[in-house]
Design a protein around this motif. Structure first.
Motif, PDB file in Angstrom:
ATOM      1  N   LEU A  25     110.668  18.384  20.459  1.00 38.39           N
ATOM      2  CA  LEU A  25     111.386  17.151  20.150  1.00 38.39           C
ATOM      3  C   LEU A  25     112.617  17.021  21.041  1.00 38.39           C
ATOM      4  O   LEU A  25     112.864  15.964  21.622  1.00 38.39           O
ATOM      5  CB  LEU A  25     111.793  17.119  18.680  1.00 38.39           C
ATOM      6  N   ALA A  26     113.360  18.101  21.182  1.00 36.95           N
ATOM      7  CA  ALA A  26     114.556  18.085  22.036  1.00 36.95           C
ATOM      8  C   ALA A  26     114.184  17.762  23.480  1.00 36.95           C
ATOM      9  O   ALA A  26     114.854  16.953  24.127  1.00 36.95           O
ATOM     10  CB  ALA A  26     115.277  19.424  21.945  1.00 36.95           C
ATOM     11  N   ASP A  27     113.106  18.369  23.979  1.00 31.79           N
ATOM     12  CA  ASP A  27     112.642  18.079  25.340  1.00 31.79           C
ATOM     13  C   ASP A  27     112.265  16.607  25.495  1.00 31.79           C
ATOM     14  O   ASP A  27     112.574  15.977  26.509  1.00 31.79           O
ATOM     15  CB  ASP A  27     111.436  18.942  25.715  1.00 31.79           C
ATOM     16  N   PRO A  35     121.917  19.977  19.339  1.00 35.05           N
ATOM     17  CA  PRO A  35     122.331  18.586  19.080  1.00 35.05           C
ATOM     18  C   PRO A  35     121.185  17.711  18.571  1.00 35.05           C
ATOM     19  O   PRO A  35     121.387  16.836  17.728  1.00 35.05           O
ATOM     20  CB  PRO A  35     122.820  18.073  20.432  1.00 35.05           C
ATOM     21  N   CYS A  36     119.989  17.976  19.065  1.00 35.47           N
ATOM     22  CA  CYS A  36     118.831  17.220  18.604  1.00 35.47           C
ATOM     23  C   CYS A  36     118.600  17.466  17.120  1.00 35.47           C
ATOM     24  O   CYS A  36     118.417  16.532  16.335  1.00 35.47           O
ATOM     25  CB  CYS A  36     117.596  17.599  19.416  1.00 35.47           C
ATOM     26  N   TRP A  37     118.640  18.742  16.723  1.00 37.21           N
ATOM     27  CA  TRP A  37     118.378  19.082  15.329  1.00 37.21           C
ATOM     28  C   TRP A  37     119.492  18.579  14.414  1.00 37.21           C
ATOM     29  O   TRP A  37     119.232  18.188  13.274  1.00 37.21           O
ATOM     30  CB  TRP A  37     118.168  20.586  15.182  1.00 37.21           C
ATOM     31  N   LEU A  43     119.962  12.198  10.091  1.00 37.65           N
ATOM     32  CA  LEU A  43     119.048  11.129   9.698  1.00 37.65           C
ATOM     33  C   LEU A  43     118.405  11.424   8.344  1.00 37.65           C
ATOM     34  O   LEU A  43     118.190  10.519   7.530  1.00 37.65           O
ATOM     35  CB  LEU A  43     117.971  10.928  10.772  1.00 37.65           C
ATOM     36  N   GLU A  44     118.126  12.694   8.085  1.00 37.27           N
ATOM     37  CA  GLU A  44     117.555  13.087   6.787  1.00 37.27           C
ATOM     38  C   GLU A  44     118.579  12.891   5.665  1.00 37.27           C
ATOM     39  O   GLU A  44     118.279  12.313   4.625  1.00 37.27           O
ATOM     40  CB  GLU A  44     117.094  14.542   6.822  1.00 37.27           C
TER      41      GLU A  44
END
Length: 159
Positions: A25-27, A35-37, A43-44
């Motif tokens: 997902l980060a890629d 930062p992606c997580w 968002l969750e």
């Protein structure tokens, strides 16, 4: 909540592949994993992402008849709507229910073992005096398309 292009891309990817790994997902959005997580968790926690699940092909597991039902109520005031909606919310055979404008008040998707079971369900609704004036039944004979709607997060649609 304001979404930027990274958030939008995360949502689009997760909508189609909820099992994607953190690193993939980060890629895909050109961010590092942390930062992606953090964005996913944000968002969750904000309720934008309500959950994750698997789509099950129920037809392979159990005998099931799908029926679409249009329902018009006798009265159109808040208490009549609340009564009907709270009863339907507890009915496990109803898998979808939409309040609509126009000639009917609700459109429901009902899944039962067969038509006899469906009719017994309708009879129980009528006996429960939910204020149903009339209902129309449409038997689903074949599913042509069954997808979740594609996420349309054009910048002009964002709040």
């Amino acid at each position: 909540m304001r979404l930027d292009r990274y958030d939008v891309k995360i949502l689009q990817i997760l909508q189609h592949n909820g099992r994607i790994t953190k690193s993939h997902l980060a890629d895909a959005i050109n961010l590092s994993v942390s930062p992606c997580w953090e964005r996913v968790r944000k968002l969750e926690s904000a309720g934008v992402i309500e959950g994750y699940g698997a789509r099950i092909n129920q037809e392979l597991l159990v005998k099931c008849t799908a029926v679409l039902v249009e329902v018009a109520l006798k009265q159109h005031h808040a208490e009549a709507f609340r009564r009907f909606e709270s009863y339907i919310a507890e009915c496990t055979a109803v898998t979808e229910c939409y309040a609509t404008g126009g000639g009917v008040d609700y459109i429901l998707k009902v899944q039962t073992e067969d038509i006899d079971q469906y009719q017994r369900l309708i009879d129980s609704w009528l006996e429960a005096d939910l204020g149903i004036e009339r209902y129309f039944t449409y038997i689903v004979t074949k599913t042509i398309k069954r997808d979740e709607p594609a996420l349309n997060l054009s910048p002009h649609l964002l709040r």
